[in-house]
Design an enzyme around this catalytic site. Structure first.
Site, short mmCIF file in Angstrom:
data_model
loop_
_atom_site.label_atom_id
_atom_site.label_comp_id
_atom_site.label_asym_id
_atom_site.label_seq_id
_atom_site.Cartn_x
_atom_site.Cartn_y
_atom_site.Cartn_z
N CYS A 76 0.77 -1.25 0.00
CA CYS A 76 0.00 0.00 0.00
C CYS A 76 0.80 1.30 0.00
O CYS A 76 0.63 2.15 -0.87
CB CYS A 76 -0.91 0.04 1.23
SG CYS A 76 -1.85 -1.45 1.54
N HIS A 134 -2.42 7.20 4.53
CA HIS A 134 -1.24 6.31 4.59
C HIS A 134 0.04 6.95 4.06
O HIS A 134 0.98 6.25 3.68
CB HIS A 134 -1.53 5.01 3.83
CG HIS A 134 -0.78 3.83 4.37
ND1 HIS A 134 -0.62 2.65 3.69
CD2 HIS A 134 -0.13 3.66 5.55
CE1 HIS A 134 0.08 1.80 4.41
NE2 HIS A 134 0.40 2.39 5.55
CA CA Z 1 -3.02 -2.29 -0.61
#
Ligand code: CA
Length: 469
Positions: A76, A134
């Site tokens: 990610c 994130h």
């Molecule tokens: Ca991911």
């Protein structure tokens, strides 16, 4: 004779008052729909059989399906850092999946980097980041200081889906990496009470911000955390899949179906507000499916999330822009998530507004048949902690492991089953040299990552302590 004078005035002045927001004289809006851990084979346009995705397929059918669409990292955080800057994240040391560390100004996207929102802000766009961020939880790294006008979502790498399960008042009630999944959502810098299933809430916000921003060129960055674990879905979506016996796959299907409904709501909103013709809509996953964790399916591709095999880095990827990208197009050359910023930068009348050199390119000339050559002759990947890297050039794919390289011909062997390294030593050498040349311009990691969670906490005993406590 005042009346004719007024008429004359109106005749003269009206053309100057023509709305600057018509589709012909305003740069395109961007709606970027990023999903999380979706398998390559789990959309209808890539052949999925058991999970209907009619709205994602409608998006893809109205534009181009990329069969060889890649992200720049197989998990990610680094994948998002590449996507949001249009640059390989290794250029600026974002080579690990960041930890949740709200007191650390270095745990995330370096401020010298420009996000898509910062680049587009310079040419008059309004932007909203919705869902998973994130890219840093410190106050200096959050969406509102990275070019976005609005934010609705959460700062870490995942989240619980049902409001009853996320009750922590803020980031300083978190006491471990995964407890951050339980924080209340943020609207800009304020914690709010949410009532809807998270995927539905994010779809609602996207629809609302499209309406709010419609008078300006806008960028909606809709980063669904679905279908990333934890596997949680409502009966509304679960009830669509009585035929799937595997419980994990069934819940996954329900989560994908919720995303698909959201994509439909967004496409409907663009049509209702007559914004469809001038909006580039992009759909992709941030990495391949972790089949063993969330029940995803990468189809014919080998490997899964985290791998440099195709199953980790080749993703479902489609975009549409009516009138600019031909409908029904299928594009088989290599493209990258890095190209989204490159494409938007290419549409600005004053030239590319990005200050940093981009690794992504403008795809439009290739999709319209106006450019010779390829968007990319080669693409690169690097996993620092695993001492692993990869390069694809044409149909050749080299993956270098600690115990040696593997070479595959993706043209003949999409499943990467037939290692050609013994037969093609000269080719292996050439690809290694190309990778080394690319890597010479990269930076070492600038922060510890998810694999160093306990080490980081030892080095930073005040990791979750509220400042001034
Ligand atoms: Ca991911």
């Amino acid at each position: 004779m005042r009346f004719p004078l007024l008429l004359l005035f109106l005749v003269l002045i009206l053309p100057a008052c023509k709305s600057p927001q018509t589709s012909t004289d305003r740069p395109p809006n961007l709606v970027l729909i990023l999903v999380d851990d979706l398998g390559y084979g789990d959309v209808g346009f890539n052949g999925c059989q058991d999970i209907p995705t009619p709205h994602i397929d409608r998006l893809a059918a109205a534009g181009v399906i990329f069969t060889n669409g890649y992200v720049s990292y197989p998990v990610c955080g680094p994948s998002r850092a590449g996507l949001i800057t249009g640059r390989y994240q290794d250029r600026f040391g974002f080579s690990r999946n960041p930890l949740f560390a709200p007191n650390d100004p270095d745990m995330g996207l370096p401020v010298a980097e420009e996000t898509i929102a910062e680049v587009l802000h310079k040419v008059g766009y309004k932007s909203a980041a919705l869902g998973k961020w994130h890219l840093g939880a410190h106050e200096s790294q959050r969406p509102l200081v990275q070019g976005f006008d609005d934010f609705f979502g959460f700062l870490t790498g995942g989240h619980r889906y049902f409001p009853k399960d996320y009750t922590l008042a803020d980031e300083y009630e978190v006491n471990s990496q995964y407890a951050a999944y339980r924080t209340k959502l943020l609207r800009n810098e304020t914690r709010i009470e949410e009532t809807e299933y998270l995927t539905d809430a994010l779809s609602r916000e996207a629809v609302n911000y499209i309406e709010k921003y419609q008078g300006n060129p806008f960028f909606i960055y809709l980063a669904y955390n679905a279908p990333h674990a934890p596997m949680e879905a409502t009966d509304k979506y679960l009830d669509r899949f009585p035929h799937i016996e595997n419980k994990r796959r069934r819940t996954y299907a329900a989560m994908v179906s919720a995303v698909d409904d959201g994509v439909g709501r967004i496409l409907d909103q663009l049509e209702a507000l007559h914004l469809e013709e001038n909006t580039l809509v992009v759909f992709l996953s941030d990495n391949g499916g972790p089949e063993h964790v969330n029940g995803s399916d990468n189809g014919a591709l080998r490997g899964r999330k985290g791998d440099l095999f195709e199953g980790g880095i080749r993703v479902p990827y489609a975009m549409k822009w009516p009138g600019e990208i031909p409908a029904g197009l299928r594009y088989d050359e290599m493209v990258s998530s890095l190209d989204i910023l490159g494409t938007m930068a290419g549409q600005q009348a004053g030239g590319n507004p990005a200050k940093n050199p981009l690794d992504g390119v403008d795809l439009l000339p290739f999709l319209k048949g106006a450019a010779d050559g390829l968007p990319h002759n080669q693409l690169f990947w690097k996993k620092v902690d695993q001492q692993r890297h990869a390069i694809r050039r044409g149909t050749d794919k080299l993956i270098s492991f600690q115990d040696g390289p593997q070479l595959y011909d993706l043209g003949e062997d999409i499943g990467e089953a037939n290692n050609l390294v013994e037969q093609q030593a000269a080719k292996v050498k050439g690809l290694e040299e190309a990778w080394e040349a690319w890597n010479a311009n990269n930076q070492d990691p600038v922060f510890l990552g998810l694999l160093q969670d306990s080490l980081y906490s030892t080095l930073h005993p005040n990791r979750f302590t509220r400042p001034n406590d």
